[in-house]
Design a protein around this motif. Structure first.
Motif, PDB file in Angstrom:
ATOM      1  N   ASP A 170      11.279  10.515  -0.801  1.00 15.79           N
ATOM      2  CA  ASP A 170      10.158   9.168  -0.117  1.00 15.79           C
ATOM      3  C   ASP A 170      11.251   8.467  -0.047  1.00 15.79           C
ATOM      4  OD1 ASP A 170       9.438   7.055   0.582  1.00 15.79           O
ATOM      5  OD2 ASP A 170       8.267   6.248  -1.306  1.00 15.79           O
TER       6      ASP A 170
ATOM      7  N   TYR B 186       2.055   6.979  -6.983  1.00 14.26           N
ATOM      8  CA  TYR B 186       1.631   8.205  -6.439  1.00 14.26           C
ATOM      9  C   TYR B 186       0.547   9.333  -6.922  1.00 14.26           C
ATOM     10  CZ  TYR B 186       6.498   7.371  -4.023  1.00 14.26           C
ATOM     11  OH  TYR B 186       7.773   6.917  -4.010  1.00 14.26           O
TER      12      TYR B 186
ATOM     13  N   ILE C 101       1.741   8.715   4.045  1.00 11.38           N
ATOM     14  CA  ILE C 101       2.448   9.670   3.909  1.00 11.38           C
ATOM     15  C   ILE C 101       2.238  10.832   4.314  1.00 11.38           C
ATOM     16  CG2 ILE C 101       5.018  10.246   4.085  1.00 11.38           C
ATOM     17  CD1 ILE C 101       5.011   8.326   1.831  1.00 11.38           C
TER      18      ILE C 101
ATOM     19  N   LYS D  84       0.828   5.685  -1.431  1.00  7.54           N
ATOM     20  CA  LYS D  84       2.323   5.190  -2.491  1.00  7.54           C
ATOM     21  C   LYS D  84       1.863   3.738  -2.601  1.00  7.54           C
ATOM     22  CE  LYS D  84       6.338   3.345  -1.551  1.00  7.54           C
ATOM     23  NZ  LYS D  84       7.339   3.718   0.047  1.00  7.54           N
TER      24      LYS D  84
END
Length: 159
Positions: free
Chosen positions: A90, A101, A78, A67
């Motif tokens: 998110d 993303y 993540i 991200k």
């Protein structure tokens, strides 16, 4: 004779490294990580971006999401566990920001970790329009407008 001795020494060294617990990449492990296709990004009124993907052939014990905000040089990462996971919410976002993303599969076997290729990139602008919930005339010359509050927004402009 020298060839046999050098092969034997090489095998002893490899076995010694493996016994010491140093992670090694096994042959063929790179082919086990699944391909991933990023299918959707959606911004919700509770200031959450939902990212959805589809896993292709291959294995996955989890997924890694990359991200970044518009203007940032580097991605933040993540980790999402679970081989059957297909989405992530998110919550760490700012309204009025463009995010990018990507997602890829992670395949763990013992101490060995293999990553799949990064998916396609999807962008989303986190600017949500409030919904008017009530509209009333007061005293014939004043208008009372109510709307749903959006998390993270401190000012509204009426037009």
């Amino acid at each position: 004779m020298k060839k046999i001795l050098s092969v034997t020494l090489a095998l002893i060294m490899i076995l010694g490294v493996m016994a010491a617990g140093v992670p090694t990449m096994t042959a063929g492990a790179a082919g086990k990580a699944a391909s991933v296709s990023l299918k959707s990004t959606a911004y919700n009124s509770n200031a959450t971006v939902t990212i959805g993907w589809q896993k292709g052939s291959g294995g996955a014990t989890g997924f890694q999401i990359a991200k970044k905000k518009l203007g940032d040089k580097n991605y933040s990462y993540i980790y999402v566990g679970g081989s059957n996971t297909k989405s992530y919410n998110d919550k760490n976002i700012v309204s009025g920001t463009i995010y990018y993303y990507q997602v890829r599969s992670v395949y763990k076997s013992g101490k060995t970790k293999t990553y799949g290729a990064w998916s396609n990139t999807k962008s989303i602008t986190t600017l949500f329009r409030p919904t008017v919930t009530a509209l009333r005339y007061l005293n014939g010359n004043m208008l009372n407008i109510n709307w749903n509050k959006i998390k993270g927004v401190s000012h509204y402009k009426l037009a």
